[in-house]
Design a protein around this motif. Structure first.
Motif, PDB file in Angstrom:
ATOM      1  N   GLU A 298      93.814 -25.869  29.731  1.00 37.82           N
ATOM      2  CA  GLU A 298      93.488 -24.450  29.750  1.00 37.82           C
ATOM      3  C   GLU A 298      92.356 -24.241  30.748  1.00 37.82           C
ATOM      4  OE1 GLU A 298      92.612 -22.899  25.934  1.00 37.82           O
ATOM      5  OE2 GLU A 298      94.354 -23.806  24.962  1.00 37.82           O
TER       6      GLU A 298
ATOM      7  N   MET B 215     107.303 -10.604  33.349  1.00 37.73           N
ATOM      8  CA  MET B 215     106.274 -11.480  33.922  1.00 37.73           C
ATOM      9  C   MET B 215     106.754 -12.933  33.913  1.00 37.73           C
ATOM     10  SD  MET B 215     102.307 -11.999  32.766  1.00 37.73           S
ATOM     11  CE  MET B 215     101.936 -10.292  33.124  1.00 37.73           C
TER      12      MET B 215
ATOM     13  N   PHE C 210      98.554 -20.753  34.846  1.00 38.06           N
ATOM     14  CA  PHE C 210      97.978 -19.780  33.945  1.00 38.06           C
ATOM     15  C   PHE C 210      97.891 -18.388  34.592  1.00 38.06           C
ATOM     16  CE2 PHE C 210      94.780 -22.095  36.263  1.00 38.06           C
ATOM     17  CZ  PHE C 210      93.967 -21.101  36.786  1.00 38.06           C
ATOM     18  N   ILE C 211      98.640 -18.142  35.670  1.00 31.79           N
ATOM     19  CA  ILE C 211      98.655 -16.856  36.354  1.00 31.79           C
ATOM     20  C   ILE C 211     100.045 -16.258  36.210  1.00 31.79           C
ATOM     21  CG2 ILE C 211      98.325 -15.672  38.559  1.00 31.79           C
ATOM     22  CD1 ILE C 211      96.468 -17.914  39.385  1.00 31.79           C
ATOM     23  N   GLY C 212     100.115 -14.963  35.872  1.00 32.32           N
ATOM     24  CA  GLY C 212     101.384 -14.279  35.699  1.00 32.32           C
ATOM     25  C   GLY C 212     101.699 -13.350  36.860  1.00 32.32           C
ATOM     26  N   TYR C 213     102.966 -13.285  37.237  1.00 29.05           N
ATOM     27  CA  TYR C 213     103.423 -12.413  38.320  1.00 29.05           C
ATOM     28  C   TYR C 213     104.561 -11.535  37.779  1.00 29.05           C
ATOM     29  CZ  TYR C 213     100.969 -15.782  41.280  1.00 29.05           C
ATOM     30  OH  TYR C 213     100.024 -16.586  41.845  1.00 29.05           O
TER      31      TYR C 213
ATOM     32  N   LYS D 174     105.193 -16.810  34.571  1.00 29.54           N
ATOM     33  CA  LYS D 174     103.928 -17.542  34.640  1.00 29.54           C
ATOM     34  C   LYS D 174     104.064 -18.751  35.543  1.00 29.54           C
ATOM     35  CE  LYS D 174     101.731 -16.294  30.273  1.00 29.54           C
ATOM     36  NZ  LYS D 174     101.122 -16.828  29.035  1.00 29.54           N
TER      37      LYS D 174
ATOM     38  N   LYS E 162      88.233 -22.956  40.171  1.00 28.28           N
ATOM     39  CA  LYS E 162      88.865 -23.091  38.857  1.00 28.28           C
ATOM     40  C   LYS E 162      87.893 -23.724  37.888  1.00 28.28           C
ATOM     41  CE  LYS E 162      92.044 -26.207  37.785  1.00 28.28           C
ATOM     42  NZ  LYS E 162      93.286 -26.970  37.665  1.00 28.28           N
TER      43      LYS E 162
ATOM     44  N   GLU F 202      90.535 -21.236  33.807  1.00 24.13           N
ATOM     45  CA  GLU F 202      90.428 -19.866  34.279  1.00 24.13           C
ATOM     46  C   GLU F 202      90.008 -19.879  35.739  1.00 24.13           C
ATOM     47  OE1 GLU F 202      87.478 -17.792  32.110  1.00 24.13           O
ATOM     48  OE2 GLU F 202      85.817 -19.081  32.730  1.00 24.13           O
ATOM     49  N   LEU F 203      90.371 -18.828  36.441  1.00 23.17           N
ATOM     50  CA  LEU F 203      90.042 -18.694  37.846  1.00 23.17           C
ATOM     51  C   LEU F 203      88.852 -17.764  37.975  1.00 23.17           C
ATOM     52  CD1 LEU F 203      91.252 -19.816  40.473  1.00 23.17           C
ATOM     53  CD2 LEU F 203      92.422 -17.646  40.776  1.00 23.17           C
ATOM     54  N   ARG F 204      87.755 -18.303  38.532  1.00 23.00           N
ATOM     55  CA  ARG F 204      86.554 -17.483  38.683  1.00 23.00           C
ATOM     56  C   ARG F 204      86.732 -16.481  39.824  1.00 23.00           C
ATOM     57  NH1 ARG F 204      83.407 -22.541  38.678  1.00 23.00           N
ATOM     58  NH2 ARG F 204      82.797 -23.078  36.565  1.00 23.00           N
ATOM     59  N   SER F 205      85.779 -15.548  39.908  1.00 20.55           N
ATOM     60  CA  SER F 205      85.847 -14.522  40.946  1.00 20.55           C
ATOM     61  C   SER F 205      85.649 -15.102  42.341  1.00 20.55           C
ATOM     62  CB  SER F 205      84.773 -13.456  40.681  1.00 20.55           C
ATOM     63  OG  SER F 205      83.491 -14.053  40.627  1.00 20.55           O
TER      64      SER F 205
END
Length: 1063
Positions: free
Chosen positions: A849, A295, A300-303, A297, A858, A851-854
């Motif tokens: 820090e 992975m 804050f998103i992993g691929y 990064k 952000k 998070e990405l909402r649905s």
């Protein structure tokens, strides 16, 4: 009901007797509202109540939903706009003074009709209220020619409104136009009144319901489409019971085939064994280790590439899991309430729960701190690492002698907790309700080795998850901070530039002022069984409660006063192994402790760290409650209202408890006052003290001459148990008269709850009520009565003008040719009202820090932690105007994650004393320079100073800040960058490659001069408003970008410091 008209289920509402509105938010969720003060959320799949939202204004009769808000119409005439996720009120429109009849929302418009209050009662208002949801304000109301009872938007080609009266009149008009009487039609209802009205989803049909139960359908075509995917309506099937012949069960030969049952040879579902149909939980499998290994990064998103170890969108299905964790997982309720809220959370009052800051695009600028704190006292922000000690900082601040002596202290140590605490107390003094942050104090706290050795420094992960035991942690911190302040305050020999003149009013030679206030002198006696006795003198800054053994009072109902437990803890007697010089070996000894001198401030760590201590507190509170009721014959009022005859007894000691209600006496064991007396044989008498005792024995001041002292409870620090957030720490503090006099101009005492930035006045009984299920005592502070009158409480600013004079750099490689500033001369010392241009540059210590909402937006969970790296101050007047007199690079011992070179101009190595060629100083040294400038009364000119002062951790009065961000700003418009303002007004091109703080500070000064020129020193605001309109029009055309001429490599002037070198 189903499409066929059959009832799928009935749901009985227990508490809600009068419901008026339903709203289907999605395919499976229903909101139900009415005249109660809450709205229910019901899951249509499980037929269960999943959430209950509290409503501040009861009476929700109409609900609407858009992709931005829930809209709730209230019987009081208000329309509230609520967040789609949290259901909290975002905006509120006070539409009508009487009541609300109907409203509808389309696009950016909200239209409402209702009733207004008249002298004779409520009257139907013929003006429709229309609101623009972009600006959140009312626009021109719409006058109609009927009495509006219902309205709906019919957005076909235009946003038409259909306004309906109860008598059947219907009028169509535009919401932003004028109503035409020719557009009125009439519906002929069977009943006398129309009771409801709605528009189909396709906007092709109108339905009217009258009081006789008839529905009138209007359409614009013979065969209308009622919704975008219309199907033929399925009506309820006719009842088959009446058409079937009756069966007589007494006839054995009657064929059962008369009952139509489908013929099948397969096993019916009802024949399954119960074990095959039992629900079994199934968790998602863990992420493949190969995915985690490969992975990468980005933010804050992993691929990671797909390892192809299993089929796409398929996971193995297992009915029986060998792992024991799945057994516990089956006990987890699947309702949103069970997942989000712990079952015990209803016991915790909302004001005691952990508060968090919600960050937006603007950071903290649009967060409403006033909602949590309506007082003029300052809260403390909780997002900084190790901010669990905020409550204890507030306790120390509201001790008047401590507040004064700490602010009078100043020393040369780079990381001195007493100095940093004094700086923080100064900010709390200046604040008028705005929260402060202890970032500099906590930064110094993290550098002290003893703090790390005691486990007081929490990792970010432990602090976020609540792994640490906060009650034990804050008690260790309490002991550590008193010891550290005691050591810091013993440093009396300081250079003249740092010497404070106020310390002499507190301290005497050989001891610190902290020791005089908190220290208790004791004699420790060790008696061996051989008869040898050893006595040694010692002192302590606090005491720890020692509870009776389990067999003495536990489960027996024996009353044990707090005073008895306190005396047992102070005059501690214990058996232990100790070295005996007479026996020359370790022997069992009896160790006792006698008090020689009582402290001015009595600090107690409660040590409620296990169920045994918690049960002891709970049992003693129950016994005290029963005794209080028994004492008054079981007649204690349930509220605070009394009969006239009861007031006659309030003056006597026996009648003191009559003013207490039943609720105030529950969970109370702690006294508000205790009385201590030193006996002649070095003993100590401790007893609970009430106001009635003072009437009987006389004032406490007169008894102090005989060694009798009365201590009043000043603060309690409690641990709030909340497994969902890991718990939190709050403080109840009795704020004295001097603080109210400074902040509010009144003289009284009041108990307050301090929960980080939430501050709320409370009743005094709430400070001593401890429900051990969620509210556990940790620390107690008692102070001697009339303590403040014994000390000189004047604060003399210890910061002198010598801090602005030349100082040596920490950098080893700095040369005079690299000097970028000229220190102030003695004849240039700033005066009140002088201008100083200021700019600061920062580096990042911890990344943000988020998070990405649905929905793709952000959400910031924790902001990035910034540290000041460079501070520049330039002269704002005189012959050397524009020449910097401070240009300090701040040395840091913490790891820098990002130097932000493109925006700060700071490069790796600039802050390292070994290799830097800059003028490197400590943060404390530069902080003192800025504090002196603030205290002397200069006015700072800069761009975006609010953020600069926040990161530097300074509180500057608003009248001393001239921020060009706001000087060149129009309300409800965007903020304009310094680069664009300099290009537009000064024809300067700055910040080409990187930012330079000297250039930015000098430019801000020039912009302020330009502002005074354009506004005629603020006397012609209208003409300056026209200038701002031109500025914004030009900015929109240029897309707020400064044009770069061809061939220009850097817009900076290479000889930017030529005037400095010439000087």
């Amino acid at each position: 009901m189903a499409r066929g008209g059959l009832i799928i289920f009935d749901y009985l509402l227990d508490e809600s007797e009068d419901m008026h509105s339903l709203l289907l938010t999605d395919g499976s969720t229903l909101l139900v509202g009415g005249l109660q003060n809450h709205i229910l959320e019901i899951d249509l799949n499980t037929v269960q109540e999943t959430q209950k939202y509290a409503v501040e204004t009861p009476g929700v009769t109409i609900m609407r939903q858009t992709n931005r808000f829930f809209f709730c119409g209230h019987t009081s005439g208000k329309v509230s706009l609520r967040d789609l996720r949290t259901f909290k009120v975002e905006h509120e429109f006070d539409a009508f003074s009487g009541s609300l009849s109907d409203f509808d929302v389309h696009g950016n418009l909200l239209a409402a009709c209702g009733f207004s209050s008249r002298l004779t009662g409520l009257a139907c208002d013929r003006f429709l209220k229309v609101y623009d949801l972009r600006m959140m304000r009312a626009i021109t109301p719409l006058q109609v020619h009927v009495d509006p009872a219902f309205l709906r938007f019919i957005p076909t080609y235009t946003s038409r409104l259909a306004i309906i009266s109860q008598s059947g009149q219907c009028q169509f008009c535009e919401p932003t136009g004028l109503a035409n009487p020719a557009d009125i039609f009439h519906v002929n209802p069977v009943g006398p009144l129309l009771m409801t009205f709605d528009v189909s989803a396709s906007k092709q049909a109108l339905a009217f319901g009258d009081s006789e139960g008839c529905v009138h359908l209007w359409t614009d075509s013979p065969e209308p489409s009622f919704n975008p995917y219309s199907r033929e309506t399925e009506f309820a099937l006719p009842c088959l019971v009446d058409s079937l012949p009756p069966l007589d069960w007494s006839q054995d030969l009657l064929p059962l085939s008369l009952i139509p049952v489908p013929l099948t040879t397969d096993t019916l579902l009802s024949d399954w064994p119960a074990a095959n149909s039992a629900p079994a939980p199934r968790r998602a499998p863990p992420v493949d280790a190969e995915i985690l290994r490969t992975m990468k990064k980005v933010g804050f998103i992993g691929y990671a590439p797909n390892p192809r170890t299993r089929l796409r969108n398929q996971i193995p299905y297992r009915l029986k899991e060998s792992d024991s964790e799945f057994d516990s997982f089956s006990q987890v309720t699947e309702s949103p309430i069970g997942r989000e809220e712990e079952p015990h959370l209803h016991m915790v009052s909302k004001k005691y729960r952990k508060v968090t800051i919600k960050y937006s695009k603007l950071g903290l600028e649009d967060f409403d701190f006033k909602h949590y704190n309506k007082t003029l006292f300052a809260g403390l922000e909780p997002h900084i690492p190790n901010a669990y000690c905020n409550c204890m900082i507030q306790v120390l601040y509201f001790l008047e002698p401590v507040r004064c002596l700490i602010q009078n202290h100043l020393c040369q140590k780079e990381f001195c907790l007493a100095c940093e605490l004094g700086f923080l107390f100064h900010m709390l003094d200046l604040s008028r309700g705005d929260p402060c942050q202890g970032s500099n104090f906590l930064r110094a706290f993290r550098t002290i080795p003893e703090a790390s050795a005691l486990g007081l420094i929490l990792a970010d992960s432990d602090e976020a998850s609540g792994k640490g035991n906060l009650a034990r942690l804050i008690q260790r911190w309490n002991r550590f901070i008193l010891t550290q302040l005691h050591q810091d305050m013993q440093e009396l020999e300081v250079p003249q530039a740092y010497r404070g003149a106020g310390g002499s009013s507190f301290c005497s030679s050989g001891d610190s002022v902290i020791g005089q206030l908190f220290s208790c002198e004791m004699e420790n006696c060790s008696l061996c069984r051989c008869g040898s006795e050893t006595v040694r003198a010692s002192s302590t800054l606090l005491f720890t409660l020692s509870y009776p053994e389990a067999g003495t009072s536990d489960k027996t109902g024996k009353n044990c006063d707090f005073a008895q437990v306190l005396k047992r803890s102070i005059c501690l007697e214990q058996n232990t192994q100790a070295w005996c010089d007479n026996c020359e070996k370790y022997q069992p000894t009896i160790q006792t402790r006698n008090i020689r001198h009582l402290p001015e401030i009595l600090v107690i760590n409660c040590e409620v760290n296990s169920l045994k201590e918690a049960d002891f507190w709970r049992m003693q509170a129950e016994v005290a409650f029963k005794m209080a009721i028994k004492k008054h014959g079981g007649e204690i009022s349930k509220n605070k209202e009394f009969a006239l005859a009861d007031w006659k007894e309030l003056g006597s000691p026996e009648g003191m408890l009559m003013c207490s209600s039943t609720e105030e006496l529950k969970n109370v064991w702690l006294p508000f006052s205790i009385r201590m007396k030193m006996t002649k044989n070095k003993g100590l008498d401790v007893c609970n003290w009430t106001d009635g005792d003072e009437i009987q024995w006389g004032p406490a001041r007169a008894e102090e001459e005989h060694g009798v002292y009365v201590y009043d409870l000043m603060a309690t620090v409690v641990h709030i148990l909340d497994s969902r957030t890991g718990g939190s720490l709050v403080a109840h503090i009795k704020v004295g008269e001097t603080y109210h006099q400074r902040k509010e101009g009144v003289t009284h005492q009041q108990w307050y709850l301090f929960n980080d930035f939430l501050i709320e006045p409370i009743d005094k009984h709430e400070a001593v009520q401890f429900d051990m299920n969620w509210k556990v005592p940790a620390i107690l502070y008692y102070i001697k009565r009339n303590l403040n009158s014994k000390y000189n409480l004047n604060i003399k600013n210890p910061i002198e003008a010598s801090v602005l004079l030349a100082e040596a750099s920490l950098a080893r490689k700095q040369r005079k040719t690299h000097t970028t500033f000229i220190p102030l001369m003695l004849n240039e010392m700033p005066q009140v009202g002088d201008l100083v241009g200021l700019d600061a540059e920062f580096v990042t210590l911890n990344e943000e820090e988020a998070e990405l909402r649905s929905d793709g937006t952000k959400s910031t969970i924790k902001p990035s932690q910034m540290s000041v790296a460079r501070i520049t101050c330039v002269r704002g007047q005189g012959p050397n105007e524009g020449i910097p007199f401070i240009d300090d690079y701040i040395s840091t011992q913490e790891q820098v994650v990002d130097y932000l070179t493109q925006y700060s101009g700071i490069k790796p190595g600039d802050l390292d004393a070994k290799i830097s060629s800059k003028h490197l100083t400590t943060l404390k040294s530069t902080y003192l320079k800025l504090r002196f400038l603030i205290d002397i009364g200069v006015k700072f000119v800069g761009h975006g100073l609010q953020k600069d002062f926040r990161v530097i951790n300074l509180m500057v009065p608003k009248d001393q800040v001239l921020d060009t961000v706001y000087l060149f700003h129009m309300p409800r418009k965007r903020m304009i960058s310094l680069r664009f303002l300099a290009w537009y007004f000064l024809d300067l091109k700055i910040q080409g490659e990187t930012h330079d703080s000297i250039e930015d500070a000098r430019t801000a000064l020039q912009l302020y001069r330009k502002y005074l020129e354009l506004s005629k020193n603020g006397t012609e605001p209208e003409s300056f408003h026209k200038v701002l309109k031109g500025l914004y029009e030009k900015g929109r055309k240029m897309d707020w970008k400064v044009p770069e001429p061809e061939g220009q490599t850097s817009p900076k002037n290479a000889a930017v410091f030529s005037s400095v070198l010439a000087l």
